[in-house]
Design an enzyme around this catalytic site. Structure first.
Site, PDB file in Angstrom:
ATOM      1  N   ASP A  54       0.801  -1.246   0.049  1.00  0.00           N
ATOM      2  CA  ASP A  54       0.038   0.019  -0.001  1.00  0.00           C
ATOM      3  C   ASP A  54       1.057   1.273  -0.075  1.00  0.00           C
ATOM      4  O   ASP A  54       0.541   2.274  -0.603  1.00  0.00           O
ATOM      5  CB  ASP A  54      -0.736  -0.048   1.320  1.00  0.00           C
ATOM      6  CG  ASP A  54      -1.975  -0.979   1.164  1.00  0.00           C
ATOM      7  OD1 ASP A  54      -1.967  -1.419   0.175  1.00  0.00           O
ATOM      8  OD2 ASP A  54      -2.894  -0.647   2.024  1.00  0.00           O
ATOM      9  N   TYR A  57       2.397   2.062  -3.289  1.00  0.00           N
ATOM     10  CA  TYR A  57       1.269   2.435  -4.273  1.00  0.00           C
ATOM     11  C   TYR A  57       1.189   3.911  -3.888  1.00  0.00           C
ATOM     12  O   TYR A  57       1.111   4.404  -4.895  1.00  0.00           O
ATOM     13  CB  TYR A  57       0.200   1.578  -4.221  1.00  0.00           C
ATOM     14  CG  TYR A  57      -0.993   2.081  -4.888  1.00  0.00           C
ATOM     15  CD1 TYR A  57      -1.233   1.329  -6.211  1.00  0.00           C
ATOM     16  CD2 TYR A  57      -1.971   2.789  -4.818  1.00  0.00           C
ATOM     17  CE1 TYR A  57      -2.185   1.517  -7.106  1.00  0.00           C
ATOM     18  CE2 TYR A  57      -3.068   3.140  -5.631  1.00  0.00           C
ATOM     19  CZ  TYR A  57      -3.254   2.556  -6.901  1.00  0.00           C
ATOM     20  OH  TYR A  57      -3.880   3.032  -7.703  1.00  0.00           O
ATOM     21  N   LYS A 136     -25.770 -14.666 -12.131  1.00  0.00           N
ATOM     22  CA  LYS A 136     -26.584 -13.909 -12.531  1.00  0.00           C
ATOM     23  C   LYS A 136     -26.530 -12.684 -11.456  1.00  0.00           C
ATOM     24  O   LYS A 136     -26.993 -12.607 -10.454  1.00  0.00           O
ATOM     25  CB  LYS A 136     -27.996 -13.948 -12.785  1.00  0.00           C
ATOM     26  CG  LYS A 136     -28.837 -12.768 -13.332  1.00  0.00           C
ATOM     27  CD  LYS A 136     -30.328 -13.330 -13.859  1.00  0.00           C
ATOM     28  CE  LYS A 136     -30.897 -12.170 -14.518  1.00  0.00           C
ATOM     29  NZ  LYS A 136     -30.974 -11.156 -13.961  1.00  0.00           N
ATOM     30  N   ARG A 157     -28.120   1.424 -18.879  1.00  0.00           N
ATOM     31  CA  ARG A 157     -29.016   0.719 -19.756  1.00  0.00           C
ATOM     32  C   ARG A 157     -30.201   1.879 -20.306  1.00  0.00           C
ATOM     33  O   ARG A 157     -30.537   1.664 -21.480  1.00  0.00           O
ATOM     34  CB  ARG A 157     -29.564  -0.624 -19.146  1.00  0.00           C
ATOM     35  CG  ARG A 157     -30.554  -1.138 -20.075  1.00  0.00           C
ATOM     36  CD  ARG A 157     -30.912  -2.470 -19.562  1.00  0.00           C
ATOM     37  NE  ARG A 157     -31.883  -3.121 -20.717  1.00  0.00           N
ATOM     38  CZ  ARG A 157     -33.219  -2.898 -20.653  1.00  0.00           C
ATOM     39  NH1 ARG A 157     -33.723  -2.049 -19.975  1.00  0.00           N
ATOM     40  NH2 ARG A 157     -33.956  -3.545 -21.564  1.00  0.00           N
ATOM     41  N   CYS A 445     -55.345   4.221  14.372  1.00  0.00           N
ATOM     42  CA  CYS A 445     -55.503   5.133  15.431  1.00  0.00           C
ATOM     43  C   CYS A 445     -55.890   6.474  14.825  1.00  0.00           C
ATOM     44  O   CYS A 445     -55.212   6.669  13.963  1.00  0.00           O
ATOM     45  CB  CYS A 445     -53.964   5.366  16.154  1.00  0.00           C
ATOM     46  SG  CYS A 445     -53.921   6.882  16.989  1.00  0.00           S
ATOM     47  N   CYS A 450     -51.235  11.922  17.700  1.00  0.00           N
ATOM     48  CA  CYS A 450     -50.848  10.666  18.368  1.00  0.00           C
ATOM     49  C   CYS A 450     -49.277  10.648  17.903  1.00  0.00           C
ATOM     50  O   CYS A 450     -48.832  11.061  16.711  1.00  0.00           O
ATOM     51  CB  CYS A 450     -51.221   9.153  17.472  1.00  0.00           C
ATOM     52  SG  CYS A 450     -50.261   8.002  17.873  1.00  0.00           S
TER      53      CYS A 450
HETATM   54  S1  IVH Z   1     -25.732 -10.966 -20.262  1.00  0.00           S
HETATM   55  C1  IVH Z   1     -28.608  -9.589 -23.498  1.00  0.00           C
HETATM   56  N1  IVH Z   1     -24.644 -12.005 -18.107  1.00  0.00           N
HETATM   57  O1  IVH Z   1     -29.341  -9.151 -16.003  1.00  0.00           O
HETATM   58  C2  IVH Z   1     -28.391  -9.156 -22.507  1.00  0.00           C
HETATM   59  N2  IVH Z   1     -26.331 -10.146 -18.093  1.00  0.00           N
HETATM   60  O2  IVH Z   1     -32.274  -9.049 -17.852  1.00  0.00           O
HETATM   61  C3  IVH Z   1     -27.069  -9.875 -21.823  1.00  0.00           C
HETATM   62  N3  IVH Z   1     -27.007  -9.591 -15.645  1.00  0.00           N
HETATM   63  O3  IVH Z   1     -29.801  -6.267 -17.931  1.00  0.00           O
HETATM   64  C4  IVH Z   1     -26.686  -9.674 -20.795  1.00  0.00           C
HETATM   65  N4  IVH Z   1     -25.674 -11.064 -14.703  1.00  0.00           N
HETATM   66  O4  IVH Z   1     -27.274  -6.478 -16.731  1.00  0.00           O
HETATM   67  C5  IVH Z   1     -25.745 -11.180 -18.770  1.00  0.00           C
HETATM   68  N5  IVH Z   1     -24.002 -13.244 -16.239  1.00  0.00           N
HETATM   69  C6  IVH Z   1     -24.611 -12.284 -16.751  1.00  0.00           C
HETATM   70  C7  IVH Z   1     -25.442 -11.242 -16.035  1.00  0.00           C
HETATM   71  C8  IVH Z   1     -26.201 -10.416 -16.744  1.00  0.00           C
HETATM   72  C9  IVH Z   1     -26.689 -10.086 -14.509  1.00  0.00           C
HETATM   73  C10 IVH Z   1     -28.007  -8.753 -16.055  1.00  0.00           C
HETATM   74  C11 IVH Z   1     -27.665  -7.582 -17.294  1.00  0.00           C
HETATM   75  C12 IVH Z   1     -29.205  -7.813 -17.795  1.00  0.00           C
HETATM   76  C13 IVH Z   1     -30.213  -8.483 -16.932  1.00  0.00           C
HETATM   77  C14 IVH Z   1     -30.916  -9.312 -17.904  1.00  0.00           C
END
Ligand code: IVH
Length: 691
Positions: A54, A57, A136, A157, A445, A450
């Site tokens: 650290d 850096y 996900k 998005r 109430c 209150c």
């Molecule tokens: S691929 C065409 N991979 O989930 C969309 N999305 O409803 C391609 N998300 O808005 C996305 N983990 O932001 C992808 N491993 C993953 C993901 C992921 C989360 C989110 C993404 C998207 C939403 C899909």
């Protein structure tokens, strides 16, 4: 920060490897420091494998800062010293995505996942294909664009076609490279997409701090991440310690498969999805998905399922996409997490409208990465329906809310000594008789003074979506009410320094800050004020509609039932409630007091200009959030423009809403200006309207 101790600054080599420190050229010296810092940043934040300490850096960073101070003309926007930029005035500009940001089709069912696989097999006519299985991440989708190897622009998005530009905020995320570690020209102008998230550990810390400061809590890490990344002050964003996982490399790119692409971009500086399992068939996909469900609680970030993607890009092309989602990917969602706990007691909470809500006090239990010790039971009917008793073991589940819910009683665990719960006849706070209106489940109430209700209404008035008085949260409101300093809203604006410093835990500095925040709140605008005063049934949306239609508090006070009802989405219940509110003399007196204290109660400068859009041709596509098609058309025409049905070179603007149709593609092809609803508001002069 904890970097590996040991290696001295002079011993490592930078990624490009061949820089020579030369006294002749300051620029070279600066560039080397930047490359070194970028590399060590990558080792630390992306690879989690630092090679310097650290202190070393920090020394490098100090060296760079000093040189940049001496030679400010050499500062570049992507220098490691420039991660925190200036506050944005006037909100985020819009960005039209080069490739639509689609979402994923999703399911909770194994069967549907198998059907997805069958569909793929059919389209690819039994040729071989493999899947990549990923986590996900339950976060916030963003796009990152690089030009000539440098971070050029980042955006949300939005509606998939048009998002907000949040470059400054994204630069505060340390795992986003400001400069790529590559000289490969094919990778220098890349676009990647990913999920910004707040680690659970950071989320817990943040909410604990907010609770202490009496601020409203974020419901979950996703909301905290989304709320943070869209804050206009990059200093605040930087303090939130957000992180990102990249999950998409937008074509064209020099890779043949998704797997190669993700590994490829990891090598040039990106923090990518932590799990990338390459599998041959749907059985293996399911095995991996199911194996992650029990493991999810151990992660330091929220996941809400798994994502399954066909690996080869060339196959993506053939599989294509629907308006909403690609046909080569699918999300397999996990059901909400559940846990078993015991109900120790049932307490009553009195809301700002007097509703009495029973709350279960639980044996603390870990759920979705946090400790749960209370759960709302909604009302007595719900308790009866689920036959919930004090002492019962129950299954609790956490959805998107802060407070989890009781799903059902584990009747097998009943011992016979559980106690049935009965609603009291009197308010637990002020002792007045409780009432139940005909046709309502809630018990209330009805004593407006209150203390619980007074606290609730004041808290609501000061909350983020209302007057947004920073620092005036539940703890302080309770102190102010209990000490008799605040009984109604206008008392807030009469608070003095000496009142505040006399309170427990209020120092001079925090009192000053609060007074400044109170002063600042006078300028929130009409719609926030209408929402803040707590007219029954008037939520954020109705308040906006009323403000934008009547333009001043006086107009609203004098509005008739019929006038209100002509506003689309304002029904008889809201209209009646607004009328009732203003019929009450106490309410009217309070509004006058608030007016005297200097609160803005009208929308200034909203003038319709007949020539503003003279001769301009508009095409509308997708659903707009704040206008129906007819309203948008009427607005454009009232400003001298016209709405046409198809896009041509002569079209001036394509207004793009949620799920745009083929007109979007055509506009892109013809180079016609595509604008978001936000921009539409601006160019129609609706900027004067309260947001
Ligand atoms: S691929 C065409 N991979 O989930 C969309 N999305 O409803 C391609 N998300 O808005 C996305 N983990 O932001 C992808 N491993 C993953 C993901 C992921 C989360 C989110 C993404 C998207 C939403 C899909």
């Amino acid at each position: 920060m904890h970097r590996a101790e040991g290696n001295g600054v002079s011993e490592y080599c930078s990624v490009s490897g061949n820089f020579m420190l030369s006294d002749k050229s300051i620029l070279k010296k600066i560039e080397k420091l930047r490359d070194d810092l970028n590399y060590h940043n990558y080792r630390y934040y992306v690879l989690n494998d630092p090679v310097i300490s650290d202190t070393d850096y920090d020394r490098l960073m100090e060296g760079l800062k000093k040189l940049e101070e001496q030679y400010p003309e050499l500062i570049t926007p992507t220098s490691p010293t420039q991660r925190i930029g200036e506050e944005l005035i006037g909100g985020f500009p819009s960005v039209t995505h080069n490739t639509l940001m689609l979402s994923l089709e999703n399911t909770y069912s194994e069967e549907e996942l198998r059907e997805f696989d069958k569909r793929i097999g059919k389209t690819l006519l039994n040729e071989r294909y493999e899947y990549i299985v990923e986590l996900k991440i339950d976060g916030f989708a963003v796009s990152l664009e690089y030009r000539n190897g440098r971070f050029f622009r980042g955006s949300t998005r939005g509606n998939g076609a048009v998002g907000d530009e949040i470059t400054q905020n994204l630069k505060t995320i340390k795992s986003i490279p400001l400069k790529l570690i590559t000289n490969n020209s094919k990778l220098m102008d890349i676009e990647v997409r990913g999920e910004v998230f707040m680690p659970r550990s950071i989320f817990d810390k943040l909410n604990k701090r907010r609770e202490k400061e009496g601020k409203s809590l974020f419901a979950n890490p996703r909301n905290a991440a989304a709320g943070s990344i869209k804050n206009i002050n990059p200093h605040i964003v930087a303090g939130r310690e957000l992180d990102i996982f990249i999950h998409t490399v937008v074509p064209p790119c020099p890779f043949k498969t998704h797997f190669e692409a993700i590994i490829g971009v990891k090598e040039i500086g990106f923090k990518v999805m932590p799990v990338l399992e390459r599998v041959k068939n749907i059985d293996e996909v399911l095995k991996i998905c199911n194996s992650w469900q029990p493991k999810r609680a151990r992660l330091d970030y929220d996941i809400d399922g798994m994502v399954i993607k066909v690996n080869r890009f060339e196959q993506h092309k053939r599989l294509g996409e629907t308006i909403k989602s690609p046909r080569w990917a699918f999300a397999y969602k996990f059901p909400a997490e559940q846990a078993v706990s015991k109900i120790k007691d049932i307490l009553l909470s009195v809301g700002r409208t007097g509703t009495i809500t029973p709350v279960a006090i639980l044996e603390p239990v870990r759920l979705s990465g946090s400790t749960v010790s209370r759960s709302t039971l909604h009302n007595q009917d719900e308790i009866k329906r689920k036959d919930i008793r004090i002492g019962d073991f129950v299954i609790v589940e956490k959805g998107g809310e802060v407070i989890p819910k009781v799903v059902k009683v584990v009747t097998d665990k009943r011992m016979g000594n559980e106690k049935k719960f009965r609603m009291p006849k009197k308010c637990p706070v002020c002792g007045s008789e409780l009432v139940q209106y005909k046709g309502e489940v809630a018990i209330r109430c009805i004593n407006r003074s209150c203390p619980a209700q007074v606290k609730g209404t004041i808290e609501h008035f000061a909350s983020r979506d209302a007057m947004d008085i920073d620092g005036l949260g539940s703890v302080l409101v309770a102190q102010l009410v209990d000490n008799g300093l605040v009984k109604n809203f206008s008392d807030i604006y009469r608070l003095k320094m000496e009142d505040l410093v006399a309170l427990e835990r209020m120092g001079k500095k925090s009192s000053e800050n609060l007074l400044a925040a109170i002063e600042e709140s006078k300028k929130r605008g009409l719609s926030k004020f209408i929402y803040a005063i707590g007219i029954r049934y008037v939520g954020i949306k109705a308040a906006k509609l009323l403000a934008n239609s009547f333009l001043s508090m006086d107009n609203l006070i004098h509005a008739s039932f019929e006038e209100m009802e002509t506003i689309e989405e304002i029904g008889p219940v809201i209209a009646e409630s607004v009328l009732n509110f203003f019929r009450n003399r106490e309410n009217m007196k309070e509004i006058e007091r608030l007016r005297t204290s200097g609160i803005e109660m009208e929308i200034k400068g909203k003038v319709k200009n007949k020539v503003l859009l003279k001769g301009k041709k508009f095409v509308l596509t997708g659903a707009l959030e704040n206008y129906t098609r007819d309203e948008a058309k009427e607005l454009i025409e009232s400003l001298g423009g016209s709405v046409i049905s198809s896009v041509s070179k002569k079209t001036d603007y394509v207004v793009c809403g949620e799920n745009p149709g083929s007109k979007y593609g055509k506009a892109k092809k013809l180079g016609v200006k595509i604008i978001s609803e936000e921009e539409f508001k601006k160019i129609t002069g609706e900027k004067f309207i309260d947001k």
